[in-house]
Write an enzyme that holds these catalytic residues in place. Structure first.
Site, short mmCIF file in Angstrom:
data_model
loop_
_atom_site.label_atom_id
_atom_site.label_comp_id
_atom_site.label_asym_id
_atom_site.label_seq_id
_atom_site.Cartn_x
_atom_site.Cartn_y
_atom_site.Cartn_z
N SER A 45 0.82 -1.22 0.00
CA SER A 45 0.00 0.00 0.00
C SER A 45 0.85 1.27 0.00
O SER A 45 1.80 1.40 0.79
CB SER A 45 -0.87 -0.02 1.26
N GLY A 46 0.47 2.21 -0.86
CA GLY A 46 1.17 3.50 -0.88
C GLY A 46 0.96 4.25 0.43
O GLY A 46 1.90 4.84 0.98
N LEU A 47 -0.27 4.18 0.94
CA LEU A 47 -0.55 4.86 2.20
C LEU A 47 0.30 4.27 3.33
O LEU A 47 0.95 5.00 4.08
CB LEU A 47 -2.05 4.70 2.53
N ASP A 57 0.99 10.46 2.04
CA ASP A 57 0.71 9.60 0.89
C ASP A 57 0.53 10.50 -0.35
O ASP A 57 -0.50 10.47 -1.00
CB ASP A 57 -0.56 8.79 1.18
N ASP A 84 0.86 -0.96 -4.98
CA ASP A 84 0.03 0.23 -5.20
C ASP A 84 0.99 1.27 -5.81
O ASP A 84 1.72 1.94 -5.09
CB ASP A 84 -0.53 0.68 -3.84
N ASP A 86 0.52 4.06 -7.27
CA ASP A 86 -0.01 5.43 -7.42
C ASP A 86 -0.34 5.71 -8.90
O ASP A 86 -1.08 4.98 -9.51
CB ASP A 86 0.98 6.45 -6.84
N GLU A 113 -3.39 4.24 -10.71
CA GLU A 113 -4.68 4.93 -10.63
C GLU A 113 -4.72 6.10 -11.61
O GLU A 113 -3.67 6.72 -11.89
CB GLU A 113 -4.92 5.40 -9.19
N LYS A 119 0.01 12.60 -6.73
CA LYS A 119 -1.35 12.34 -6.27
C LYS A 119 -1.42 12.55 -4.76
O LYS A 119 -0.40 12.77 -4.09
CB LYS A 119 -1.77 10.90 -6.62
N ASN A 121 -3.81 10.82 -1.24
CA ASN A 121 -4.70 9.71 -0.91
C ASN A 121 -6.15 10.02 -1.27
O ASN A 121 -6.62 11.14 -1.07
CB ASN A 121 -4.57 9.38 0.59
N SER A 122 -6.83 9.02 -1.80
CA SER A 122 -8.19 9.22 -2.31
C SER A 122 -9.17 9.66 -1.22
O SER A 122 -10.22 10.21 -1.52
CB SER A 122 -8.71 7.92 -2.91
N ARG A 158 -6.75 1.31 -11.86
CA ARG A 158 -7.66 1.73 -10.78
C ARG A 158 -8.47 2.94 -11.25
O ARG A 158 -7.89 3.96 -11.66
CB ARG A 158 -6.82 2.07 -9.55
N HIS A 189 -12.72 1.99 -7.07
CA HIS A 189 -12.55 2.51 -5.71
C HIS A 189 -13.74 3.36 -5.32
O HIS A 189 -14.34 4.04 -6.17
CB HIS A 189 -11.26 3.33 -5.64
C1 SPV Z 1 -3.44 2.58 -0.45
O1 SPV Z 1 -3.49 1.61 0.28
O2 SPV Z 1 -2.49 3.37 -0.45
C2 SPV Z 1 -4.52 2.84 -1.37
C3 SPV Z 1 -5.84 2.36 -1.03
O3 SPV Z 1 -4.31 3.50 -2.33
S1 SPV Z 1 -6.62 3.64 -0.26
O4 SPV Z 1 -5.80 4.19 0.75
O5 SPV Z 1 -7.86 3.05 0.23
O6 SPV Z 1 -6.92 4.66 -1.29
MG MG Z 2 -2.51 4.32 -2.42
#
Ligand code: SPV
Ligand code: MG
Length: 540
Positions: A45-47, A57, A84, A86, A113, A119, A121-122, A158, A189
């Protein structure tokens, strides 16, 4: 070992015809835990990765820092890792390079994505984040697919249209374009707390290609609903990092407040558990296999005596702690042992035992040192005897090659004898050795046995073969002989006055072969004030 195709494993997960699950990990340790738990794949995971670096993130960690971390994760696991990725960290060209670097590290696939670099975080102002142009994003997917060398490497596209508030139609339009561009799966997502839009998307998508979801926000949805909707892969996207943050905050607070570890010891993973996650056992097995024998050796070092002949110089320390050229004799000895791979040393102290303060040694104390001699001291270290050990005087100075060559000499017990009877460095009363053959100075003289040791050469007419220098190597059988001899000799009234030469003579009487390793000078043992000067020269 044949290399397992992790990309193939990920591809199988996407096409398995049943709902599959992968869990987030953010470093080698968490990746290992995910694998040990039984998960079939890892979401890098990027986060979570940026969080464990302590940054946002928002592409604050560079992509190469991410790739470096992936390498640790991949090295310790066999299950596939889906990165992930990004936005692919740039345009189509950055994407090509990313795929190349991921394949080199055996990463199974990457999810990109349709947003713009950098970017964020969403779940942070998701609707304000601009989406990528469809054509541009399709070009990125194509570039990634064209540059992969393993056909099974997966690129998941994504779709962020629902997050950004562009609606279901746009989400489907984009997903279809990405599928046509070659994406191996679509991640749809959503940030809603209910799964409605995801389920609607799944229905409209109708399994055109593998469908992936991240139910972080709609976590209360029964998993069965995803199954029924024909979803292929669920990503539990950030729960390892969140679990560890919760645990770390709780425990750090507890330690801070209590100023003690008493209350938390049972609530944190044991150090042994950490070792096992790090595969420490494998390393110790490899050490047995690959390290030369001597590294498993230990040394038993006799350093209990004062050295009365040195008068006030040993007023506050034993002889072995006399400083020669800025380092004590014992320190020099321990350093020399380490240099040759002997890292475990037991030093038997007696007189002024506290003065022996060398780090990394085990200290045993002969409390009766005033009334006893060498064998009583040696017996204090019986528990530390091993199947491969060196028994040595703590005040011995010698050139390194002597020990190195001794370690290569065959024999259950091998003693070092100096055949230079006129060695100018000799002082005190060295132990005279009588051997089965005189030293003929050939490089590897073999099968010479010790016949006896005596404190003076006057007692016999036989010509001495040399002097024992106070160093012997003992292997498994030799150790057994010594164990037994110590028990037997201990019963004798004169045990307290016995020395190492007495032990060797006793073993010879019992028919045990004691091998000789001959040397020609290059050693010194400090017995007098004159020796200290000589020792100074010796160590220069
Ligand atoms: C991540 O895990 O970094 C994601 C998923 O991109 S989320 O954080 O849910 O967007
Ligand atoms: Mg991410």
């Amino acid at each position: 070992m044949p290399k397992i195709n992790k990309a193939k494993k990920l591809r199988k997960l996407l096409h398995s015809n049943k709902l599959e699950f992968i869990l987030e990990a953010h470093n080698g340790l968490s990746a290992k835990i995910v694998e040990n738990t039984g998960f079939k794949g890892i979401w890098a995971s990027g986060l979570a990765m940026s969080a464990q670096f302590g940054v946002r993130d928002s592409n604050e960690a560079s992509w190469t820092q991410v790739v470096d971390m992936l390498e640790f994760m991949s090295d310790v696991t066999e299950i596939p890792i889906l990165l992930d990725g990004d936005t692919g960290y740039g345009n189509f060209n950055n994407m090509r390079r990313l795929v190349m670097k991921l394949e080199q590290r055996d990463i199974a696939g990457v999810c990109i994505e349709d947003k713009q670099f950098p970017k964020t975080n969403s779940f942070i102002d998701g609707e304000k984040q601009p989406l990528a142009e469809i054509e541009e994003f399709c070009g990125k997917i194509k570039a990634g697919k064209d540059s992969q060398t393993n056909d099974d490497f997966c690129i998941v596209a994504r779709v962020e249209a629902l997050i950004a508030g562009w609606g279901m139609k746009e989400a489907l339009r984009r997903a279809e374009a990405y599928r046509e561009a070659g994406a191996d799966g679509i991640l749809i997502h959503s940030k809603q707390s209910r799964p409605d839009e995801i389920l609607e998307f799944a229905k409209e998508w109708a399994q055109r290609s593998p469908l992936v979801i991240v139910p972080t926000k709609y976590y209360s949805t029964p998993t069965e609903a995803f199954r029924k909707a024909g979803i292929d892969l669920v990503i539990w996207a950030n729960h390892m990092i969140r679990a560890s943050v919760a645990a770390m905050e709780k425990r750090s607070k507890q330690i801070f407040q209590s100023e003690s570890l008493v209350d938390i010891e049972d609530k944190v993973a044991t150090v042994n558990h950490l070792f096992s996650l790090q595969s420490a056992e494998e390393l110790s097995q490899a050490q047995d296999k690959y390290l030369s024998q001597q590294s498993n050796m230990n040394a038993i070092v006799l350093a209990a005596s004062r050295g009365n002949e040195l008068h006030e110089l040993t007023y506050d320390k034993p002889k072995a702690m006399l400083s020669i050229g800025g380092h004590s004799l014992l320190r020099r000895l321990i350093d020399e042992l380490k240099r040759l791979g002997i890292n475990k040393s037991t030093v038997i102290a007696g007189y002024k035992a506290d003065a022996i303060n060398i780090p990394g040694i085990k200290k045993r104390i002969n409390r009766r040192y005033e009334k006893t001699d060498e064998l009583a001291s040696l017996a204090c270290a019986e528990k530390d005897f091993s199947d491969d050990m060196l028994i040595i005087y703590g005040d011995l100075l010698f050139r390194g090659y002597i020990l190195r060559d001794l370690l290569e000499t065959e024999g259950d017990i091998v003693v070092v004898v100096d055949s230079a009877l006129d060695n100018p460095n000799l002082s005190g009363k060295p132990d005279v050795a009588y051997c089965s053959k005189a030293d003929d100075r050939s490089p590897f003289m073999q099968n010479v046995l010790l016949e006896s040791l005596s404190i003076s050469s006057a007692s016999t007419k036989k010509k001495p073969s040399g002097y024992w220098i106070g160093m012997m190597r003992v292997r498994k059988r030799g150790k057994k002989w010594i164990d037994k001899a110590l028990k037997e000799l201990n019963k004798r009234d004169d045990f307290d006055s016995l020395t190492l030469p007495d032990l060797l003579n006793y073993l010879i009487e019992k028919g045990k072969p004691i091998n000789i390793h001959y040397i020609d000078g290059h050693w010194l043992d400090v017995n007098s004030l004159d020796d200290i000067d000589r020792a100074g020269d010796f160590t220069k």
